[in-house]
Design a protein around this motif. Structure first.
Motif, PDB file in Angstrom:
ATOM      1  N   LYS A   7       0.865  -1.217  -0.302  1.00 16.35           N
ATOM      2  CA  LYS A   7      -0.311  -0.249   0.243  1.00 16.35           C
ATOM      3  C   LYS A   7       0.961   1.106  -0.042  1.00 16.35           C
ATOM      4  O   LYS A   7       0.249   2.234  -0.582  1.00 16.35           O
ATOM      5  N   GLU A   8       2.078   0.853   0.643  1.00 19.21           N
ATOM      6  CA  GLU A   8       2.495   2.185   0.621  1.00 19.21           C
ATOM      7  C   GLU A   8       3.499   2.343  -0.217  1.00 19.21           C
ATOM      8  O   GLU A   8       3.845   3.800  -1.077  1.00 19.21           O
ATOM      9  N   ALA A  12       3.085   5.889  -2.738  1.00 17.61           N
ATOM     10  CA  ALA A  12       4.519   6.870  -3.197  1.00 17.61           C
ATOM     11  C   ALA A  12       4.232   6.912  -4.828  1.00 17.61           C
ATOM     12  O   ALA A  12       4.172   7.715  -5.186  1.00 17.61           O
ATOM     13  N   GLN A  13       4.096   5.745  -5.069  1.00 16.91           N
ATOM     14  CA  GLN A  13       3.662   5.453  -6.994  1.00 16.91           C
ATOM     15  C   GLN A  13       2.676   6.757  -7.854  1.00 16.91           C
ATOM     16  O   GLN A  13       3.026   7.984  -8.112  1.00 16.91           O
ATOM     17  N   ILE A  14       1.462   7.083  -6.821  1.00 13.51           N
ATOM     18  CA  ILE A  14       0.477   8.388  -6.781  1.00 13.51           C
ATOM     19  C   ILE A  14       1.533   9.142  -6.518  1.00 13.51           C
ATOM     20  O   ILE A  14       1.260  10.147  -7.639  1.00 13.51           O
ATOM     21  N   ALA A  15       1.382   9.705  -5.865  1.00 13.03           N
ATOM     22  CA  ALA A  15       2.222  10.718  -4.934  1.00 13.03           C
ATOM     23  C   ALA A  15       2.751  10.928  -6.397  1.00 13.03           C
ATOM     24  O   ALA A  15       3.297  12.949  -6.583  1.00 13.03           O
ATOM     25  N   ALA A  16       4.131  10.322  -6.838  1.00 13.94           N
ATOM     26  CA  ALA A  16       5.123  10.689  -7.657  1.00 13.94           C
ATOM     27  C   ALA A  16       3.966  10.802  -9.380  1.00 13.94           C
ATOM     28  O   ALA A  16       4.851  12.229  -9.611  1.00 13.94           O
ATOM     29  N   ARG A  17       3.481  10.387  -9.437  1.00 11.34           N
ATOM     30  CA  ARG A  17       3.154  10.923 -10.695  1.00 11.34           C
ATOM     31  C   ARG A  17       2.080  11.915 -10.491  1.00 11.34           C
ATOM     32  O   ARG A  17       1.812  13.065 -11.541  1.00 11.34           O
TER      33      ARG A  17
END
Length: 166
Positions: A7-8, A12-17
């Motif tokens: 989940k983390e 992190a991938q969503i935040a970076a995108r």
């Protein structure tokens, strides 16, 4: 070796995108949720057309969202559309709104935003809080775009100074 992401890692991938898609023409735009001074209604919307919507969604290979979004818009699922010009120094703006999910009419609406070019109305990026929306195109974002296009088509984006005097 871990085969599934945690989940983390997903967060992190969503935040970076999210950060990546707000880097437009070398300008790092703020997150829409961090902005104040939103204007209700369509009077400031840039001239986004049906062709702009078709181009955007076809670029994302998402013809299904085009049709489903139009249906959501036509059934009155879009509300609370607001405009933010971000800054006088940039040629971009945000439009945000709420779209009630098709399958949960009584449920909480999704929050959607799109980033548009103020001069041309080109659709640059967007986001919805549904499962598909972080990828920038979903039927809810399409519904908001159809709402914007309608406001333009009927002339609701014209300010009093752009309307000829009688």
């Amino acid at each position: 070796m871990q085969l599934c992401s945690t989940k983390e890692q997903e967060q992190a991938q969503i935040a970076a995108r999210r950060k990546e898609k707000l880097l437009i023409d070398g300008i790092s735009l703020p997150f829409p949720e961090d902005l104040a001074n939103w204007s209700a209604g369509g009077q400031y919307f840039p001239d986004t057309t049906m062709t702009d919507i078709e181009t955007c969604l076809s670029k994302n290979n998402d013809r299904k969202s085009m049709k489903e979004g139009k249906n959501l818009y036509e059934r009155g699922h879009v509300s609370d559309a607001e405009y933010n010009n971000i800054s006088e120094c940039v040629k971009f703006c945000f439009v945000r709104g709420k779209v009630v999910p098709q399958t949960r009419i009584g449920g909480n609406p999704y929050s959607i935003w799109v980033c548009l070019c103020t001069g041309s109305g080109d659709i640059l990026t967007g986001e919805c809080r549904c499962l598909d929306g972080y990828g920038e195109s979903c039927k809810h974002a399409s519904a908001l775009l159809h709402h914007i296009e309608y406001e333009i088509r009927v002339g609701n984006n014209e300010t009093c100074t752009s309307i000829p005097q009688q």
